[in-house]
Structure formats: structure tokens, C-alpha cells
Design a protein around this motif. Structure first.
Motif, PDB file in Angstrom:
ATOM      1  N   VAL A 189      -9.090  -8.728 -15.199  1.00 15.66           N
ATOM      2  CA  VAL A 189      -9.177 -10.179 -15.021  1.00 15.66           C
ATOM      3  C   VAL A 189      -8.404 -10.599 -13.770  1.00 15.66           C
ATOM      4  O   VAL A 189      -8.880 -11.376 -12.943  1.00 15.66           O
ATOM      5  CB  VAL A 189      -8.651 -10.930 -16.270  1.00 15.66           C
ATOM      6  CG1 VAL A 189      -8.570 -12.431 -15.998  1.00 15.66           C
ATOM      7  CG2 VAL A 189      -9.534 -10.653 -17.472  1.00 15.66           C
ATOM      8  N   TYR A 216     -10.186  -9.659 -10.648  1.00 18.18           N
ATOM      9  CA  TYR A 216     -11.274 -10.612 -10.397  1.00 18.18           C
ATOM     10  C   TYR A 216     -10.724 -11.889  -9.761  1.00 18.18           C
ATOM     11  O   TYR A 216     -11.285 -12.402  -8.778  1.00 18.18           O
ATOM     12  CB  TYR A 216     -12.003 -10.928 -11.711  1.00 18.18           C
ATOM     13  CG  TYR A 216     -12.867 -12.155 -11.644  1.00 18.18           C
ATOM     14  CD1 TYR A 216     -14.132 -12.110 -11.054  1.00 18.18           C
ATOM     15  CD2 TYR A 216     -12.422 -13.374 -12.157  1.00 18.18           C
ATOM     16  CE1 TYR A 216     -14.921 -13.250 -10.978  1.00 18.18           C
ATOM     17  CE2 TYR A 216     -13.202 -14.521 -12.085  1.00 18.18           C
ATOM     18  CZ  TYR A 216     -14.448 -14.449 -11.501  1.00 18.18           C
ATOM     19  OH  TYR A 216     -15.226 -15.581 -11.424  1.00 18.18           O
ATOM     20  N   ASP A 271     -14.736 -18.198 -13.488  1.00 16.88           N
ATOM     21  CA  ASP A 271     -15.644 -17.880 -14.590  1.00 16.88           C
ATOM     22  C   ASP A 271     -15.131 -16.642 -15.339  1.00 16.88           C
ATOM     23  O   ASP A 271     -15.623 -15.536 -15.135  1.00 16.88           O
ATOM     24  CB  ASP A 271     -17.043 -17.644 -14.006  1.00 16.88           C
ATOM     25  CG  ASP A 271     -18.063 -17.409 -15.102  1.00 16.88           C
ATOM     26  OD1 ASP A 271     -17.827 -17.851 -16.243  1.00 16.88           O
ATOM     27  OD2 ASP A 271     -19.094 -16.773 -14.807  1.00 16.88           O
ATOM     28  N   VAL A 272     -14.129 -16.859 -16.173  1.00 16.02           N
ATOM     29  CA  VAL A 272     -13.547 -15.735 -16.910  1.00 16.02           C
ATOM     30  C   VAL A 272     -13.812 -15.901 -18.407  1.00 16.02           C
ATOM     31  O   VAL A 272     -13.976 -17.016 -18.898  1.00 16.02           O
ATOM     32  CB  VAL A 272     -12.022 -15.614 -16.666  1.00 16.02           C
ATOM     33  CG1 VAL A 272     -11.737 -15.137 -15.259  1.00 16.02           C
ATOM     34  CG2 VAL A 272     -11.320 -16.931 -16.948  1.00 16.02           C
ATOM     35  N   SER A 273     -13.825 -14.782 -19.086  1.00 13.39           N
ATOM     36  CA  SER A 273     -14.170 -14.804 -20.514  1.00 13.39           C
ATOM     37  C   SER A 273     -12.925 -14.953 -21.394  1.00 13.39           C
ATOM     38  O   SER A 273     -13.025 -14.906 -22.602  1.00 13.39           O
ATOM     39  CB  SER A 273     -14.904 -13.519 -20.886  1.00 13.39           C
ATOM     40  OG  SER A 273     -14.082 -12.406 -20.597  1.00 13.39           O
ATOM     41  N   VAL A 274     -11.764 -15.129 -20.784  1.00 14.33           N
ATOM     42  CA  VAL A 274     -10.543 -15.249 -21.585  1.00 14.33           C
ATOM     43  C   VAL A 274     -10.209 -16.721 -21.828  1.00 14.33           C
ATOM     44  O   VAL A 274     -10.669 -17.604 -21.108  1.00 14.33           O
ATOM     45  CB  VAL A 274      -9.346 -14.547 -20.898  1.00 14.33           C
ATOM     46  CG1 VAL A 274      -9.643 -13.069 -20.696  1.00 14.33           C
ATOM     47  CG2 VAL A 274      -8.983 -15.205 -19.578  1.00 14.33           C
TER      48      VAL A 274
END
Lengths: 105, 105
Positions: free
Chosen positions: B29, B32, B51-54
Motif C-alpha cells: 500500500v 503504491y 484508490d486504496v482498498s484499506v
């Protein structure tokens, strides 16, 4: 009588991601092993020759990680497993990274 | 009404160990985020723009780690906390490291 072990499995640095290289070098024990190997001649250091505070199983795990990151090559000589730092191949793949971790600061 | 937060605490790259620098960049992360910031103008990216999934708490933790590694500088502009990559200072401290993590491979 020497117990027979499986030969160590190696990964060439060309197959290693930068993330794996960084994570492998970010560990203090592995950093110490790399620095020791950098100041030793190739194939002169056995796994038992390092003054580390971790147990045998943990040390073996660290060497597995170093092989998987393309940092260390190992071979068995009778009862000893000896090591060399893959300095040239690793430098070709990640220019400057070894120099950064080997410098004094 | 905007909630008042404490100003972000920064660490200059000169105060950062190579081990901390490597460990910080070894996370996918954070890697990125650094790559996104490298391709954005300074102070144009808010923390919410990635645009991170965390979740928010985890993202905040990652930015704290990036500040502590001397990689990111942040400042508050009204409700937005905006970022810049500390490219020059970090490069001076760890020559070539950013180039390694920013290259395509």
C-alpha cells in the motif's frame, strides 16, 4: 554420520520483486547476515559461524528468505552449509541497493 | 465545521535508518502511495484521493509511517490534508532508492 538434507533451493535476483528485496533487507538479523557476508570471502562462512541471538530454526528461516530474495547462495560441504553473497547478480538487478545497506550510518 | 486535528509530525530523512526506509517501502500500500505521489505535482493529492482498498484508519497509519520514514510531507488546507513526496531530501539520504522503487518491473 551426517544427516542428509535437501539441497537448498535458490531464486535468481532477476526473478525477485523490489518489494521482496526491500522486505528481506529490512530485517535486522538478515541485514546483519548480509553485512557479515559482504566482509567475508565467498564460501568461507558456514551458517553456524554467525553470532546471532536467534535459534537454529529461526536462523534457517532467515537463510531461506535470503535465498528467496536472490541475496545468498548456499552449498553443502560435508556437514557444513557454506554461503556467499550474490553481490554481482543482485547489484545488476537492484543497482545501488546493496551499497545502501552496507554503508556505515 | 471542520474538526481540528493536530498538525502532522514529520521526520527528516536524515534522521531515518536504512532499515526503517526499507521496511516502509516494502509494504504494497505504501509503495503504491509513493508511486502515485511521484507521478503527481506536490501538494495536489489529498489523503482521500488515493484508490486504496484499506480503511481510513489503516490509511492514516500508512501515512504516519511514510512521514516517519521521511518519505512524505503533509499539510492541512482547510478540510484537506495534502501531500508531497520528499523526493530531493530522501534521494540525498538514500541515493538511488526511490529510483529503484519507482521503476517499472
Amino acid at each position: 554420520m551426517v544427516s542428509h538434507r535437501a539441497a537448498p533451493v535458490h531464486t535468481h535476483p532477476d526473478e525477485v520483486s523490489v518489494q521482496t528485496a526491500l522486505a528481506t533487507l529490512a530485517d535486522p538479523v538478515r541485514l546483519y547476515l548480509v553485512r557479515e557476508l559482504a566482509s567475508s570471502d565467498d564460501w568461507t562462512r558456514s551458517c553456524g559461524s554467525f553470532d546471532v541471538s536467534v535459534g537454529k530454526a529461526a536462523l534457517s528461516h532467515h537463510f531461506t528468505a535470503l535465498r528467496a530474495a536472490g541475496l545468498v547462495e548456499q552449498r553443502d560441504e560435508g556437514p557444513r552449509r557454506v554461503n556467499r553473497l550474490r553481490r554481482t547478480e543482485f547489484e545488476t538487478r537492484f543497482p545501488g541497493l546493496l551499497a545502501l545497506v552496507l554503508r556505515d550510518d
